[in-house]
Write an enzyme that holds these catalytic residues in place. Sequence first.
Site, PDB file in Angstrom:
ATOM      1  N   SER A  95       0.836  -1.201   0.000  1.00 17.00           N
ATOM      2  CA  SER A  95       0.000   0.000   0.000  1.00 17.00           C
ATOM      3  C   SER A  95       0.876   1.257   0.000  1.00 17.00           C
ATOM      4  CB  SER A  95      -0.951  -0.046   1.209  1.00 17.00           C
ATOM      5  OG  SER A  95      -2.026   0.842   1.044  1.00 17.00           O
ATOM      6  N   HIS A 114      -6.910  -6.659   1.356  1.00 18.54           N
ATOM      7  CA  HIS A 114      -5.880  -5.716   0.928  1.00 18.54           C
ATOM      8  C   HIS A 114      -4.497  -6.091   1.457  1.00 18.54           C
ATOM      9  CE1 HIS A 114      -3.934  -2.015  -0.142  1.00 18.54           C
ATOM     10  NE2 HIS A 114      -3.925  -1.528   1.086  1.00 18.54           N
ATOM     11  N   ASP A 171      -0.433  -4.724  -3.711  1.00 14.49           N
ATOM     12  CA  ASP A 171      -1.795  -4.196  -3.767  1.00 14.49           C
ATOM     13  C   ASP A 171      -1.889  -2.676  -3.709  1.00 14.49           C
ATOM     14  OD1 ASP A 171      -4.362  -5.275  -4.273  1.00 14.49           O
ATOM     15  OD2 ASP A 171      -5.029  -4.642  -2.294  1.00 14.49           O
TER      16      ASP A 171
END
Length: 337
Positions: free
Chosen positions: A145, A297, A170
């Site tokens: 992230s 996620h 991700d």
Amino acid sequence: MADAAAMAPVIGEEDQSPGGAGTSGIPTWGSSRSKFGALPWTDYFDEELDVEIGQDSFHVYLAGTQGPVLFCLHGGGSSGLSFALSARMLKEKVKVAAMDMRGHGSTRTSDDLDLSAETLCQDVLDVIRTMYKNDPPSIVLIGHSMGGAIATRVAAKRVLRTLAGLIVVDVVEGTAIASLIHMQKLLSNRPPAFPSVEKAIEWNVKGGSLRNIDSARVSIPPTLKYNEERKCYVWLTPLEKSERHWRGWYEGLSDIFLSAPVAKVLLLAGTDRLDKSLTIGQMQGKFQMIVVRHTGHAIQEDVPEEFSSLVLTFVARNRIGAHGIDIPGLIRQRRSA
């Protein structure tokens, strides 16, 4: 104006069972034997290190004794311990270094609110140079992230001479920027406080932000701090105050990722995440993309076995390290002349 967290209710306040108030009146971290009890980092990493740079102290967790270094950068609001379960699996073949970034975990700096991309990139470079000095090992940057955006920017600077790979987990520019308009609402919907660490772990698992209870039990505690006035736990990192930096993390990220002069792989939790630049780049063979099914996620937390396998395969196929790593049955890619 009163602090919103000081006025808001504490989630689970009525339950003062194990993980609630102890005999001293101070909430405890709870028993590791209970379902949502915190687990120690020592179950996963071998040692911890405080890297002193000027007035700042950056906390790094270390595991493994051989092979290249996987230098891991976590997402916003998390810590290096979000890689804990993966580190325990990876350290049999490689070394793992997981850094608490500025404003997160046990890292302490003179300005914990400066989460600009430029500052975070410089922090990473300073920590790596301080740790490894004039004899750096082969390094693979792994970022999840926000950490993926910073890892990408560091790789593209072309200043780490032993950088051999980039693994981004991700995060895609288009999707990330489109989601920014919803971020403040998402943050405001989080419970502002918990009576115990166990309640915070339980909320993260039952709320769906993390799907792996064991990972939550080690990664959630360092995202909290104890509020003496309210006798409860609150979020350590005030992400809502960093909004001015959010766009800078992700803007231009696709082209920067494609420009990074190392082997690279993009791990995604969904299939509809590529923007135009990445779609073209993938078709041209500039990077590998892998979609990881049945995960949220935080891929490295939800499915650490699969994540670790994908990382080791990437390292082995690209023969990263002085002697590479050996995985039985793996057909390696040939290096171009």
